[in-house]
Enzyme design. Structure first.
Site, PDB file in Angstrom:
ATOM      1  CB  CYS A   7      44.520 -34.084  -3.168  1.00  0.00           C
ATOM      2  SG  CYS A   7      43.204 -34.108  -1.933  1.00  0.00           S
ATOM      3  CE  LYS A  29      43.451 -28.288  -3.067  1.00  0.00           C
ATOM      4  NZ  LYS A  29      43.691 -28.140  -1.609  1.00  0.00           N
TER       5      LYS A  29
END
Length: 734
Positions: A403, A406
């Site tokens: 993540c 991102k």
């Protein structure tokens, strides 16, 4: 190759002129780390002005006289955007294009050339301007066809008595006389100039030699005739004199386009961009200009290709310095230069200062120089390492995964705010909402159809990639007889500064939205991340009445097999990755790939379709085997529609990396030996991106279905085979 270096500078080149092709070559030989180059060009094949008369005369082919910008950009690691620039926002630093979203820049260079002034009444409508060559050459070919069909005498006139006009007239004469045999006597030729003499920038010796050449060719020369108006069949001077001309070619003084002055760049009285000896514009140091569109302050020179060619190396050096933040160096163009002026019949005149000479040997000398120049941009050397000497690539920041890969929240928010997509009322929660998922109210009584498709980038234009990817994903829905309703996007963006990632996201989603909104498909959400290369996928959701659902399997014996789009995207873009695909081949392929298949699917459904699928990664044979489900079929190689260049590349064994895997479907094929040895046979296994529909319709319905497909614009659609009985094999014939 994995590249963890963020993009730190955007160098945008506008126009594929002589100076810019040298910039691309030099940056390809020695790339600049962190600099992303984008070429925006109306032409995808850059004409070499020195060989244009030879092209008209028939001494050279189109490819011998044009530099293919696709392989050159591939060599330079540059993105090629095929579009026309209509303006520049010098404050926000964006280039405005005719068809695509604005393109941001840090450093901008302009080399779009100039065109003959067509401000004389009637000239634009009735005369053929020599530039741009992309429009001149087809009009010249049309003139040749009119000349072939005409039965009476024809007077061919050229307006403009400079070297370019004289060369063009003699080249046109050479071609028309050589291709019409005994009928050539009905042609006559007229050179019209406003000046007192021809070749005004050359010395008396060269002018006298060319006057003799014109006289020997029987060309009528009228000097002191300033054209004030053009009418059908004649040019008219301000004093009322008329010259009857059946065909008019226009080569008068160069004119500048209006957008540089409109944008706010300083221009001279003729509208050409003023630049310092460093080739920077006078008020905007981040904007450069070269070639015919520019005027170097303190060093005015004629609008000639020789100066644009000579400006290439200093322009490349100063653009590199500007990207590095270094001081620039001035360039002073030479005053005297050698001109080799052809007389149409493989004879030429040499002119430099007071020196002049003529003969066939001069033409061969010119031919040698011109061909050597062209080889510089076709026989490209190996590229250097991307990191400049003394720089360690390992110094780039390490990028996170998971993540942590991102995009930042602000980047995403600002990109979505720039899009303003529309959504129907049944999208309860959609794009831009702070919720974790989209919410859609399905229509009652319909089946939901879901598909997901995507790929890593095979072209380096994010806007075009978004269009192709959206079409590619929508095809799965159309092939089921369904209507798409909404889409989710998954986008991976190359490592770059946040503003560049934001712009790339806007570009790719604007391209996708242009397709999705045309198909009434709402973009309702998705996911973004960063990675080594650009990638995009779409999950498409649609609806269909159960009675209208079309399956991949369901063929019946005697069905006709129709393919709605030509094959070849796999080999074409495999060649593009190797720098071996011509730009016009790729341009035509992309035009097909971004065409919607919605109307084709609906057409086939109206004609009683039994089975339908879209041809993608498994290739035609792979998808056909799935469709047949135990039935036999005959597939005709001769009937296969092929994209331009595909068969040539396949014959040279330029194939997709997936070709070998797709050939495993041969175990279902009974192929004649002669068929299996053809390049067309390879293309039957070629993986497609955004390919056409493969459809089985009743044999009796095939002619009407095919006629309607052609009427709808699917001109490559063809019946490629027939379904046989169950238990038979797939046979591929010549």
């Amino acid at each position: 190759m994995f590249n963890n270096t963020p993009i730190s500078k955007d160098l945008v080149l506008v126009g594929g002129g002589h100076a810019h092709i040298e910039v691309l070559r030099r940056f390809g030989m020695r790339p600049e780390r962190g600099v992303r180059i984008t070429l925006i060009s109306r032409e995808i094949h850059s004409p070499y002005s020195g060989m244009l008369p030879g092209l008209v005369a028939g001494h050279y082919t189109f490819d011998e006289t044009h530099i293919d910008l696709q392989p050159l950009c591939h060599f330079a690691g540059a993105r090629l955007y095929h579009d026309e620039v209509v303006g520049i926002d010098l404050v926000s630093r964006h280039v405005q294009c005719a068809r695509r979203p604005p393109v941001p820049y840090d450093i901008l260079s302009l080399d779009t050339g100039a065109a003959p002034a067509m401000d004389i009444p009637g000239a634009a409508e009735l005369a053929i301007a020599v530039k741009p060559v992309s429009t001149f050459y087809p009009r010249w070919q049309a003139l040749c066809e009119r000349a072939r069909q005409a039965s009476g005498p024809l007077v061919i006139g050229v307006i403009g008595g400079g070297a370019g006009g004289a060369e063009l007239l003699m080249a046109a004469r050479a071609h028309l006389l050589s291709t019409h045999g005994a009928a050539a006597e009905r042609f006559s030729f007229h050179l019209v100039t406003a000046g007192a003499d021809i070749l005004p920038t050359h010395a008396n010796g060269a002018r006298e030699r060319y006057r003799r050449a014109l006289a020997l060719a029987g060309v009528t020369v009228t000097s002191g005739f300033e054209v004030a108006a053009v009418e059908a069949g004649a040019v008219i001077a301000a004093d009322g004199r008329r010259i009857a001309l059946d065909e008019i070619l226009w080569t008068t003084h160069a004119a500048a386009p209006p957008w540089p002055r409109t944008a706010g760049l300083a221009t001279d009285e003729a509208g050409f961009i003023r630049v310092a000896p460093t080739l920077q514009t006078t008020a905007f140091p981040d904007v450069f200009a070269a070639g015919d569109i520019a005027t170097v302050e303190g060093h005015p020179r004629p609008k000639s290709g020789v100066f644009a060619v000579r400006q290439g190396p200093p322009l490349a050096a100063n653009l590199r310095r500007a990207c590095r933040g270094q001081a620039l160096e001035p360039y002073v163009p030479q005053r005297a230069f050698l001109s080799l002026i052809s007389t149409g019949d493989k004879h030429a005149i040499a002119s430099r200062g007071r020196f002049s000479a003529s003969g066939r040997w001069v033409w061969h000398w010119k031919d040698f120089i011109d061909r050597r120049f062209m080889r510089r941009y076709s026989d490209l050397p190996r590229m250097a390492e991307t990191a400049p000497a003394g720089e360690d690539p390992s110094e780039a920041d390490m990028r996170c995964g998971g993540c942590g890969a991102k995009l930042g929240a602000e980047v995403l928010r600002e990109a979505l705010a720039a899009l303003s997509p529309t959504a129907p009322a049944d999208i309860l929660i959609g794009l831009g909402a702070p919720d974790d998922a989209a919410v859609v109210r399905p229509p009652p009584g319909l089946l939901a159809v879901h598909s997901v498709d995507g790929f890593r980038a095979f072209i380096d234009d994010p806007w075009m990639l978004g269009r192709v990817a959206a079409n590619h994903a929508l095809n799965d829905i159309y092939a089921m007889g369904a209507i798409p309703h909404n889409a989710l996007a998954l986008v991976t963006l190359p490592y770059a500064e946040s503003s560049r990632m934001q712009d790339d996201l806007v570009q790719i989603l604007r391209g996708a939205l242009a397709v999705l909104e045309t198909s009434a498909t709402a973009l309702i959400g998705g996911h973004t991340g960063e990675g080594a290369e650009l990638g995009i996928a779409f999950a498409i959701n649609g609806y269909v009445d159960e009675r209208a659902l079309v399956r991949k399997r369901g063929v019946q014996a005697g069905d006709a097999l129709i393919l709605t789009q030509a094959l070849g995207t796999g080999v074409l873009f495999a060649a593009a990755m190797r720098g071996r695909a011509r730009a016009r081949w790729l341009d035509a392929a992309l035009t097909a790939m971004v065409s919607s298949k919605a109307a084709a699917a609906q057409c086939c459904m109206r004609h009683g379709v039994h089975a339908m699928t879209d041809v993608t990664g498994f290739g035609l044979v792979g998808h056909l085997v799935e469709m047949l489900d135990g039935y036999g079929a005959t597939l005709s190689l001769a009937a296969l529609p092929l994209m331009a260049g595909a068969e040539t590349l396949a014959a040279e064994t330029v194939l997709s990396s997936l070709q070998g895997e797709n050939r495993r479907a041969e175990r279902y094929v009974a192929a004649r030996h002669s068929a299996a040895s053809q390049a067309r046979y390879e293309l039957a296994f070629d993986p497609q991106t955004a390919g056409g529909l493969l459809v089985a319709v009743p044999g009796s319905a095939a002619p009407a279905c095919l006629a309607e497909l052609h009427a709808l614009g699917y001109s490559d659609s063809a019946v490629i085979g027939r379904v046989g009985a169950t238990g038979e094999r797939l046979t591929i014939t010549d």
